[in-house]
Enzyme design. Structure first.
Site, PDB file in Angstrom:
ATOM      1  N   GLY A  21      43.569  41.910   8.547  1.00 39.74           N
ATOM      2  CA  GLY A  21      44.977  42.293   8.687  1.00 39.74           C
ATOM      3  C   GLY A  21      45.899  41.131   8.336  1.00 39.74           C
ATOM      4  CE1 TYR A 144      51.628  47.507  18.550  1.00 37.30           C
ATOM      5  CE2 TYR A 144      53.868  46.677  18.312  1.00 37.30           C
ATOM      6  CZ  TYR A 144      52.515  46.560  18.071  1.00 37.30           C
ATOM      7  OH  TYR A 144      52.049  45.486  17.340  1.00 37.30           O
ATOM      8  NE  ARG A 217      64.383  44.352  14.288  1.00 35.97           N
ATOM      9  CZ  ARG A 217      65.301  44.803  15.138  1.00 35.97           C
ATOM     10  NH1 ARG A 217      66.174  43.975  15.693  1.00 35.97           N
ATOM     11  NH2 ARG A 217      65.354  46.088  15.457  1.00 35.97           N
TER      12      ARG A 217
HETATM   13  N1  LIG Z   1      52.923  42.404  11.523  1.00 27.73           N
HETATM   14  C1  LIG Z   1      53.847  41.906  12.328  1.00 27.73           C
HETATM   15  O1  LIG Z   1      55.022  41.801  11.983  1.00 27.73           O
HETATM   16  C2  LIG Z   1      53.455  41.421  13.695  1.00 27.73           C
HETATM   17  C3  LIG Z   1      54.451  40.778  14.455  1.00 27.73           C
HETATM   18  C4  LIG Z   1      54.130  40.329  15.722  1.00 27.73           C
HETATM   19  C5  LIG Z   1      52.873  40.524  16.216  1.00 27.73           C
HETATM   20  N2  LIG Z   1      51.923  41.133  15.479  1.00 27.73           N
HETATM   21  C6  LIG Z   1      50.626  41.359  16.119  1.00 27.73           C
HETATM   22  O2  LIG Z   1      49.545  40.907  15.332  1.00 27.73           O
HETATM   23  C7  LIG Z   1      48.424  41.761  15.543  1.00 27.73           C
HETATM   24  C8  LIG Z   1      47.895  42.197  14.188  1.00 27.73           C
HETATM   25  O3  LIG Z   1      48.959  42.776  13.448  1.00 27.73           O
HETATM   26  P1  LIG Z   1      48.914  42.851  11.854  1.00 27.73           P
HETATM   27  O4  LIG Z   1      50.302  42.923  11.395  1.00 27.73           O
HETATM   28  O5  LIG Z   1      47.987  41.818  11.335  1.00 27.73           O
HETATM   29  O6  LIG Z   1      48.272  44.300  11.664  1.00 27.73           O
HETATM   30  P2  LIG Z   1      47.438  44.854  10.417  1.00 27.73           P
HETATM   31  O7  LIG Z   1      47.746  44.102   9.200  1.00 27.73           O
HETATM   32  O8  LIG Z   1      47.625  46.328  10.449  1.00 27.73           O
HETATM   33  O9  LIG Z   1      45.933  44.512  10.830  1.00 27.73           O
HETATM   34  C9  LIG Z   1      45.334  45.083  11.949  1.00 27.73           C
HETATM   35  C10 LIG Z   1      43.854  44.885  11.840  1.00 27.73           C
HETATM   36  O10 LIG Z   1      43.222  45.501  12.955  1.00 27.73           O
HETATM   37  C11 LIG Z   1      42.113  46.251  12.485  1.00 27.73           C
HETATM   38  N3  LIG Z   1      41.868  47.369  13.389  1.00 27.73           N
HETATM   39  C12 LIG Z   1      42.728  48.339  13.775  1.00 27.73           C
HETATM   40  N4  LIG Z   1      42.130  49.188  14.613  1.00 27.73           N
HETATM   41  C13 LIG Z   1      40.845  48.765  14.740  1.00 27.73           C
HETATM   42  C14 LIG Z   1      39.727  49.244  15.460  1.00 27.73           C
HETATM   43  N5  LIG Z   1      39.786  50.357  16.228  1.00 27.73           N
HETATM   44  N6  LIG Z   1      38.567  48.562  15.359  1.00 27.73           N
HETATM   45  C15 LIG Z   1      38.469  47.455  14.579  1.00 27.73           C
HETATM   46  N7  LIG Z   1      39.499  46.954  13.884  1.00 27.73           N
HETATM   47  C16 LIG Z   1      40.677  47.612  13.963  1.00 27.73           C
HETATM   48  C17 LIG Z   1      42.544  46.734  11.123  1.00 27.73           C
HETATM   49  O11 LIG Z   1      41.446  47.105  10.352  1.00 27.73           O
HETATM   50  P3  LIG Z   1      41.643  48.312   9.295  1.00 27.73           P
HETATM   51  O12 LIG Z   1      42.795  47.945   8.451  1.00 27.73           O
HETATM   52  O13 LIG Z   1      40.335  48.314   8.580  1.00 27.73           O
HETATM   53  O14 LIG Z   1      41.895  49.540  10.111  1.00 27.73           O
HETATM   54  C18 LIG Z   1      43.247  45.480  10.585  1.00 27.73           C
HETATM   55  O15 LIG Z   1      42.323  44.570  10.053  1.00 27.73           O
HETATM   56  C19 LIG Z   1      48.917  42.932  16.402  1.00 27.73           C
HETATM   57  O16 LIG Z   1      48.495  42.742  17.719  1.00 27.73           O
HETATM   58  C20 LIG Z   1      50.403  42.839  16.335  1.00 27.73           C
HETATM   59  O17 LIG Z   1      51.015  43.242  17.540  1.00 27.73           O
HETATM   60  C21 LIG Z   1      52.172  41.591  14.212  1.00 27.73           C
END
Ligand SMILES: NC(=O)c1ccc[n+]([C@@H]2O[C@H](COP(=O)([O-])OP(=O)(O)OC[C@H]3O[C@@H](n4cnc5c(N)ncnc54)[C@H](OP(=O)(O)O)[C@@H]3O)[C@@H](O)[C@H]2O)c1
Length: 332
Positions: A21, A144, A217
């Site tokens: 991710g 969420y 933001r």
């Molecule tokens: N993006 C932002 O702006 C942001 C900001 C603040 C905090 N965060 C935090 O960072 C964390 C990750 O966010 P991200 O933006 O990196 O999200 P992302 O790009 O959507 O990545 C999420 C990852 O989790 C995996 N995943 C989801 N469900 C799963 C499951 N049931 N079993 C195994 N793997 C699973 C996904 O795999 P697949 O793709 O193969 O499903 C993907 O690799 C989250 O907790 C989020 O709250 C993100």
């Protein structure tokens, strides 16, 4: 189970859940750059973290020493608005299964990635960690946010009962390589990049964006967030305890904000992306769509007190994010 002191070593076994991710891939890159060479990885297809039994078996077999939980159901305002049940159910399931399996297999140090949405909608700015649970949440992403608050509470409870050092980190809006550009699921910046790029390619006269453009933001490049996570993982036991108030039963939540320290209106962000992409048309604001939280700027003094500083300004980060978009989705 007796948990050992756990200073991170280059050969320590580290499991980054969600390593493909946006956040997990940045943390994986940063760990490799810092010389950590014993990383355990599983794709979602190989291990569904909602499956408690499979997750417990994985922890028993692999026995990682450190865990970063960056796997989650994640999305922007449209996805949160349209899929509230999936957001609460999947995030609760993933957290519950990973945090509990980690503790049962003897993991003392875990970083749980949350989000700035956990803070009350109208809390004072910049937002300090202690504002957690001091007021009502924003409606559009409440399921969420509540799942993530449950994850923080779980880290807090496990630290108190089991002597673990599970820490929740709250990055603000992230952007960077590997971002999600699906318009139904993406966050604000990737959505802007894709919309302006496609409008330019199509020769459109204008682009329509959700809301009024007035909310503010804070944006953080994913590699800056990853450096903060590595710095937190490298804390000694003593420094870690101090960060949490020096006592496992501390009234301080095990929580650290990670942000850039400044914010922009969505309108300003849209103008910057329009310029970067080279779209000459106008912007229409669909004010019938929700704006979300009016402002969420994080106070990052706790993280800065550890010597970390964000380094990648918006201009540089945006250029590199757009290059990544072009490389993945075609240089049209
Ligand atoms: N993006 C932002 O702006 C942001 C900001 C603040 C905090 N965060 C935090 O960072 C964390 C990750 O966010 P991200 O933006 O990196 O999200 P992302 O790009 O959507 O990545 C999420 C990852 O989790 C995996 N995943 C989801 N469900 C799963 C499951 N049931 N079993 C195994 N793997 C699973 C996904 O795999 P697949 O793709 O193969 O499903 C993907 O690799 C989250 O907790 C989020 O709250 C993100």
């Amino acid at each position: 189970m007796q948990l050992e002191a756990c200073n991170l070593k280059l050969e320590s076994k580290i499991y980054v859940a969600g390593h493909r991710g946006l956040a997990g891939s940045a943390i994986t890159r940063a760990l490799a750059v810092h010389g950590y060479r014993n990383l355990v990885q599983r794709t979602h297809a190989e291990l569904d973290l909602e499956d408690r039994a499979a997750t417990a078996r994985f922890f028993e077999q692999e026995r990682p020493e450190h865990v970063v939980l960056a796997a989650a159901k994640v999305g922007g305002i449209i996805a949160n608005y349209e899929l509230p049940a999936e957001f609460i159910h999947q995030n609760l399931a993933i957290q519950d299964s990973v945090i509990d399996a980690a503790r049962r297999s003897g993991v003392k140090r875990l970083l749980f990635l949350g989000t700035a949405c956990i803070y009350p909608r109208d809390c004072p700015q910049p937002i300090r960690e202690e504002y957690l649970l001091t007021g009502p949440l924003e409606f559009t992403n409440r399921p969420y946010a509540i799942a993530k608050i449950a994850g923080i509470e779980m880290c807090w409870a496990y630290n108190r009962q089991y002597g673990t050092q599970y820490l929740a980190v709250m990055p603000n809006n992230l952007y960077g390589p590997g971002d999600n550009y699906d318009l139904q699921h993406s966050h604000v910046l990737p959505a802007l990049i894709r919309k302006f790029h496609e409008a330019k390619v199509a020769g459109a006269g204008s682009v329509t964006l959700w809301g009024t453009g007035a909310p503010r933001r804070e944006m953080l490049y994913s590699d800056d967030m990853a450096e903060a996570c590595v710095a937190l993982m490298e804390l000694s036991d003593a420094a870690f305890e101090k960060l949490l108030g020096g006592d496992p039963a501390s009234p301080e939540p095990p929580l650290v904000n990670i942000g850039w320290g400044e914010d922009y209106t969505i309108r300003e962000l849209a103008e910057r992306v329009r310029e970067l992409v080279g779209f000459k048309g106008g912007i229409q604001w669909d004010t019938g769509k929700p704006d979300g939280t009016p402002r969420k700027l994080l106070d990052i003094s706790r993280m800065k007190s550890l010597g970390w500083m964000p380094r990648i300004p918006l201009e540089t980060g945006l250029r590199s994010a757009y290059q990544d978009f072009l490389a993945r989705f075609g240089r049209k």
